[in-house]
Design an enzyme around this catalytic site. Structure first.
Site, PDB file in Angstrom:
ATOM      1  N   SER A 140       0.652  -1.127   0.088  1.00 13.31           N
ATOM      2  CA  SER A 140       0.244  -0.253   0.061  1.00 13.31           C
ATOM      3  C   SER A 140       0.753   1.361  -0.065  1.00 13.31           C
ATOM      4  O   SER A 140       1.995   1.363   0.468  1.00 13.31           O
ATOM      5  CB  SER A 140      -0.937  -0.027   1.272  1.00 13.31           C
ATOM      6  N   TYR A 158      -1.743  -1.032  10.663  1.00 16.90           N
ATOM      7  CA  TYR A 158      -2.161  -1.655   9.447  1.00 16.90           C
ATOM      8  C   TYR A 158      -0.970  -1.017   8.289  1.00 16.90           C
ATOM      9  O   TYR A 158      -0.465  -2.075   7.695  1.00 16.90           O
ATOM     10  CB  TYR A 158      -3.554  -0.907   8.670  1.00 16.90           C
ATOM     11  N   LYS A 210       1.940  -3.591   6.586  1.00 18.49           N
ATOM     12  CA  LYS A 210       2.277  -3.709   4.966  1.00 18.49           C
ATOM     13  C   LYS A 210       3.930  -3.518   5.184  1.00 18.49           C
ATOM     14  O   LYS A 210       4.594  -4.285   4.112  1.00 18.49           O
ATOM     15  CB  LYS A 210       1.746  -2.617   4.320  1.00 18.49           C
TER      16      LYS A 210
HETATM   17  P1  NAD Z   1     -11.092  -7.147   1.184  1.00 18.03           P
HETATM   18  O1  NAD Z   1     -11.303  -7.152   2.579  1.00 18.03           O
HETATM   19  O2  NAD Z   1     -12.276  -6.870   0.267  1.00 18.03           O
HETATM   20  O3  NAD Z   1     -10.349  -8.397   0.858  1.00 18.03           O
HETATM   21  C1  NAD Z   1      -9.439  -9.238   1.470  1.00 18.03           C
HETATM   22  C2  NAD Z   1     -10.123 -10.683   1.685  1.00 18.03           C
HETATM   23  O4  NAD Z   1      -8.990 -11.355   2.494  1.00 18.03           O
HETATM   24  C3  NAD Z   1     -11.416 -10.883   2.267  1.00 18.03           C
HETATM   25  O5  NAD Z   1     -12.274 -11.664   1.420  1.00 18.03           O
HETATM   26  C4  NAD Z   1     -11.247 -11.515   3.631  1.00 18.03           C
HETATM   27  O6  NAD Z   1     -12.377 -12.307   3.768  1.00 18.03           O
HETATM   28  C5  NAD Z   1      -9.974 -12.231   3.268  1.00 18.03           C
HETATM   29  N1  NAD Z   1      -9.239 -12.536   4.465  1.00 18.03           N
HETATM   30  C6  NAD Z   1      -8.604 -11.889   5.546  1.00 18.03           C
HETATM   31  N2  NAD Z   1      -7.796 -12.456   6.368  1.00 18.03           N
HETATM   32  C7  NAD Z   1      -7.968 -13.697   5.868  1.00 18.03           C
HETATM   33  C8  NAD Z   1      -7.487 -15.018   6.527  1.00 18.03           C
HETATM   34  N3  NAD Z   1      -6.554 -15.003   7.310  1.00 18.03           N
HETATM   35  N4  NAD Z   1      -7.691 -16.083   5.488  1.00 18.03           N
HETATM   36  C9  NAD Z   1      -8.220 -16.154   4.417  1.00 18.03           C
HETATM   37  N5  NAD Z   1      -9.004 -15.066   3.963  1.00 18.03           N
HETATM   38  C10 NAD Z   1      -8.781 -13.803   4.746  1.00 18.03           C
HETATM   39  O7  NAD Z   1      -9.739  -6.246   0.959  1.00 18.03           O
HETATM   40  P2  NAD Z   1      -9.291  -5.447  -0.691  1.00 18.03           P
HETATM   41  O8  NAD Z   1      -9.822  -4.272  -0.724  1.00 18.03           O
HETATM   42  O9  NAD Z   1      -9.842  -6.524  -1.781  1.00 18.03           O
HETATM   43  O10 NAD Z   1      -7.669  -5.543  -0.353  1.00 18.03           O
HETATM   44  C11 NAD Z   1      -7.136  -6.633  -0.877  1.00 18.03           C
HETATM   45  C12 NAD Z   1      -5.635  -6.474  -0.250  1.00 18.03           C
HETATM   46  O11 NAD Z   1      -5.035  -4.964  -0.726  1.00 18.03           O
HETATM   47  C13 NAD Z   1      -5.458  -6.460   1.445  1.00 18.03           C
HETATM   48  O12 NAD Z   1      -4.138  -6.938   1.633  1.00 18.03           O
HETATM   49  C14 NAD Z   1      -5.469  -4.848   1.645  1.00 18.03           C
HETATM   50  O13 NAD Z   1      -4.853  -4.493   2.728  1.00 18.03           O
HETATM   51  C15 NAD Z   1      -4.627  -4.410   0.298  1.00 18.03           C
HETATM   52  N6  NAD Z   1      -5.110  -2.924  -0.034  1.00 18.03           N
HETATM   53  C16 NAD Z   1      -6.259  -2.445  -0.150  1.00 18.03           C
HETATM   54  C17 NAD Z   1      -6.502  -1.227  -0.630  1.00 18.03           C
HETATM   55  C18 NAD Z   1      -7.736  -0.529  -0.658  1.00 18.03           C
HETATM   56  O14 NAD Z   1      -8.170   0.517  -0.549  1.00 18.03           O
HETATM   57  N7  NAD Z   1      -8.807  -1.327  -0.867  1.00 18.03           N
HETATM   58  C19 NAD Z   1      -5.211  -0.189  -0.816  1.00 18.03           C
HETATM   59  C20 NAD Z   1      -3.868  -0.805  -0.512  1.00 18.03           C
HETATM   60  C21 NAD Z   1      -3.963  -2.129  -0.032  1.00 18.03           C
END
Ligand code: NAD
Ligand code: UDP
Length: 339
Positions: free
Chosen positions: A124, A149, A153
């Site tokens: 991120s 958080y 990362k």
């Molecule tokens: P999201 O919450 O929609 O998807 C994450 C998924 O991981 C969820 O479906 C959740 O059920 C699953 N999950 C969490 N812990 C788990 C575990 N221990 N075992 C199995 N499944 C698990 O989030 P997203 O927006 O799709 O983000 C995906 C990744 O990208 C994350 O790592 C997030 O930190 C990173 N990210 C997101 C953003 C954003 O703004 N959406 C920005 C930068 C980075």
């Protein structure tokens, strides 16, 4: 390639599954559905026409993951699974460190044991910390993270850098996302936040659909052209295509370990987003000027040139597309997947 998508039922993972299928790859999803729904998987079948393999499992569970790695013969891993709400990470810091670090360590052990050598990690822009100087370039040192958080990362990046040194035949892409918004143009999959959203676009769409009374415009006195905060919003379909490009890059370049920004390189203000959303969707949002959120930066956006150079990838979609597709998803699914 057969590619494991941890967290593949979530917002970015589900869009990436679609683009991987379109590009001829075979995604396999592992998700514990902590922040997602089985409905997303049904929708993926409607979009792709394929039954994408799905395992309901916790990526922190070494025995479950070992079984999945033994059964499937993965060519690569994309690691999305994790907790992602910044304010919640302050109140539930231990749970954030446990889940976000344990998932990665378990995966690394399975990769070592089963000879899987390629991993793409969801990092991120928050790892840059409070640097008031954009565009942000991958060579800039982090100015220190401002919440648990972001530290998860930062630490995950370091774990994977070190794993790449210990396993010189691995190839690793640490993708630093900027602000993903938008949805698949079908309106069948999209962002589905639990509770009241923290981020701007899901808040905007929930106000538009009548689930929330008004939008707070947090901060009108930032040193930006219109006084509101500036961010680098990226359409989630462009972001998903960046993952396909990263997998192809890792396949062609054994032994690399690269940090890569995924953004557009353009900053838009909160008012730019709100005005565009109202214009393209022909509606008016109930909005209130409000104080800054504590700790918010005035402005940050990416330098995306490394992604173009290494991956041959750049964004194609506009802010109009992002606002139109976000609303198309929300208006067709007012309660998200629970509609
Ligand atoms: P999201 O919450 O929609 O998807 C994450 C998924 O991981 C969820 O479906 C959740 O059920 C699953 N999950 C969490 N812990 C788990 C575990 N221990 N075992 C199995 N499944 C698990 O989030 P997203 O927006 O799709 O983000 C995906 C990744 O990208 C994350 O790592 C997030 O930190 C990173 N990210 C997101 C953003 C954003 O703004 N959406 C920005 C930068 C980075
Ligand atoms: N923002 C806002 N109202 C909201 C949510 C966010 O004005 O209800 C602003 C926030 O202050 C920031 C921008 O929108 O300037 C993007 O916020 P978001 O939380 O989506 O991303 P981040 O700040 O984490 O990059």
């Amino acid at each position: 390639m057969k590619i494991l998508l941890t967290g593949g039922a979530g917002f970015i993972g589900s869009h990436t599954a679609v683009e991987l299928v379109k590009a001829g790859h075979e995604p396999v999803i592992v998700d514990n559905l902590y922040n997602s729904s089985k409905k997303a998987l049904e929708r993926l079948k409607m979009i792709t026409g394929k039954d994408i393999a799905f395992y309901e499992a916790d990526v922190c569970d070494p025995a479950a993951m070992d079984d999945i790695f033994a059964k499937e013969n993965f060519d690569a891993v994309i690691h999305f699974a994790g907790y992602k709400a910044v304010p919640e990470s302050v109140t539930k810091s231990v749970a954030y460190y446990r889940n976000n670090l344990d998932t990665t360590l378990t995966l690394c052990e399975c990769m070592q044991k089963h000879g899987v050598k390629r991993i793409v990690f969801s990092s991120s822009a928050t790892v840059y910390g409070p640097i008031e100087e954009s565009p942000l370039v991958e060579t800039m040192p982090s100015a220190g993270c401002t919440n648990p958080y972001a530290w998860t990362k930062y630490m995950n990046e370091q774990i994977l850098r070190d794993a790449a040194i210990s396993n010189p035949d691995w190839s690793v892409a640490l993708l630093r996302y900027f602000n993903p918004i938008g949805a698949h143009e079908s309106g069948l999959i999209g962002e589905n936040p639990k509770g009241i959203p923290n981020n701007l676009m899901p808040y905007v769409t929930q106000v538009a659909v009548g689930r929330l009374p008004h939008l707070n415009i947090n901060g009108t006195d930032f040193p930006t052209p219109d006084g509101t905060g500036v961010r680098d919003y990226i359409h989630v379909v462009d972001l998903a295509k960046g993952h396909v490009a990263a997998c192809n890059y890792l396949e062609a370049n054994a032994g690399v370990c690269e940090v890569i920004n995924l953004g557009t390189g353009t900053g838009y203000s909160v008012l730019d987003v709100v005005n565009t959303f109202e214009r393209v969707n022909h509606l008016e949002l109930n909005k209130v000027m409000a104080p800054r959120r504590p700790g918010d930066m005035a402005s940050y956006y990416s330098d995306p040139s490394k992604a173009k150079e290494l991956l041959g990838w750049q964004t194609e979609k506009t802010l109009d597309d992002m606002c139109r597709d976000s609303w198309n998803w929300q208006k067709n699914n007012p309660e998200g997947y629970d509609s």
